[in-house]
Design a protein around this motif. Structure first.
Motif: not given
Ligand SMILES: NC(=O)C1=CN([C@@H]2O[C@H](COP(=O)(O)OP(=O)(O)OC[C@H]3O[C@@H](n4cnc5c(N)ncnc54)[C@H](OP(=O)(O)O)[C@@H]3O)[C@@H](O)[C@H]2O)C=CC1
Ligand SMILES: CC(=O)N[C@@H](CCC(=O)OP(=O)(O)O)C(=O)O
Length: 324
Positions: A63-70, A89-100
């Motif tokens: 298991v890894e600890e992966l933030g949005p950028a990872d 409430g936690q998904a937005a940061a991941y979606v923004e990073a993936i799209e960014g």
């Protein structure tokens, strides 16, 4: 489509692997003939073997600890899909990073965060699978909302007013974060009503069906499963035979929706991948119908449905990897 883990395997990453729905997804993805679990992320589980978080997991993956950028970086480098299984409430940061990052990865979000977002496909295949084949952003429905929509949809055109949905969930529906709704002491010998008006699934059911709905949720001391008793006012008298025929016809081609005469029991829903609709009744005047729906909140209410959606988005048979 990007492949990892073997030439014919499609890499899927999971954020929220420590959770109840995450654990179900790990088991389904491990056993899937075409998907490959490319990463599993959890902050608390960081560095541990996945098997220590998810009972029955067989992979040697750590298991890894992966933030949005990872996660976005993985989505640009061979991981074809990312499943977000975190609290609302936690998904937005991941979606923004993936799209960014311009990553191509498909995203399936199990939370409620994108269920009202018209840019996302709402992933309830039995009531609208056509749009899911080309979908790259999929909002997985809520557990109560899945059962309620499937339970009301065949009768929708017959109603004179809002259906009343009395729902009871096992406490795994409340996730792993401690609260009254998953506290064994508070639930012991108890049935706990909550969110008596305005539960988010009330809005989700109404949004999905295009009608007003009243929904009253409760949580019970059993771990998994949901039972919904749905009472529907009818605009004109309908016979019970005609109503049953409507439900049987609506779901005749749906392997994950079983229509039966008997009232389904929630204890029989645990561990099953589909929904059962039964006990279809009409009152003596033919003006009020009642149906009972049961499902496993963690499976058809979450993980199994996510797998259906991911299969469709990857142009695979919808039920590939769903145990029968
Ligand atoms: N339980 C159910 O019956 C259903 C749940 N859902 C929805 O699915 C989602 C997951 O539910 P469930 O599995 O029950 O939840 P859990 O509470 O069991 O697990 C949540 C997971 O999210 C991780 N997490 C929590 N906060 C964060 C954060 N800020 N950043 C990154 N990771 C985080 C946790 O791991 P860690 O803290 O270790 O990082 C854990 O792996 C929720 O949105 C829920 O509403 C949908 C249908 C049914
Ligand atoms: C017992 C319990 O607490 N159940 C949860 C429903 C779980 C679910 O599907 O919630 P999301 O819409 O957030 O995905 C609730 O009522 O909020």
């Amino acid at each position: 489509m990007a492949l990892t883990g073997g030439a014919d395997r499609i890499g899927v990453g999971l954020v929220g692997a420590r959770g109840y729905t995450g654990a179900e997804l790990v088991r389904l993805l491990e056993a899937h003939p075409r998907f490959h679990l490319a990463f599993a992320s959890s902050r608390q589980g960081k560095g541990k073997p996945l098997s220590s978080l998810c009972e029955g997991a067989e992979t040697a993956l750590l298991v890894e600890e992966l933030g949005p950028a990872d996660v976005a970086a993985r989505g640009s480098a061979g991981v074809a899909a990312v499943i977000l299984a975190m609290p609302n409430g936690q998904a937005a940061a991941y979606v923004e990073a993936i799209e960014g990052a311009g990553a191509e990865a498909i995203v399936v979000d199990l939370s409620a965060d994108h269920r009202f977002d018209a840019r996302w496909a709402y992933g309830l295949p039995e009531l609208g699978r056509a749009k899911l084949g080309a979908a790259r952003r999929i909002a997985n429905p809520g557990c109560y909302a899945t059962g309620a929509q499937l339970g009301i949809a065949p009768a929708r055109g017959l109603l004179s007013g809002p259906p009343h949905v009395f729902g009871v969930s096992g406490y795994s529906g409340a996730g792993t974060t401690p609260s009254d709704k998953n506290d064994p002491e508070k639930l012991r010998d108890n049935l706990m009503p909550y969110a008596l008006t305005g539960h988010i699934h009330e809005r989700e059911i109404a949004h999905g069906l295009g009608i007003e709905v009243f929904f009253t949720p409760h949580v019970a001391p059993f771990f998994r499963g949901i039972t919904l008793t749905i009472s529907m006012p009818l605009a004109a008298p309908v016979s019970v035979e005609a109503l049953r025929a409507l439900y049987l016809e609506a779901y005749a081609a749906e392997p994950l929706v079983q229509v039966q005469d008997e009232i389904p029991l929630v204890r029989d829903a645990a561990g099953r991948h589909g929904v059962t609709i039964g006990g279809i009744t009409v009152d003596a005047a033919g003006r009020r119908a009642v149906v009972v729906v049961t499902l496993d909140n963690l499976l058809k209410g979450a993980a199994t449905q996510a797998l259906q959606n991911l299969n469709l988005a990857c142009s695979l048979p919808e039920l590939l990897g769903v145990p029968s």
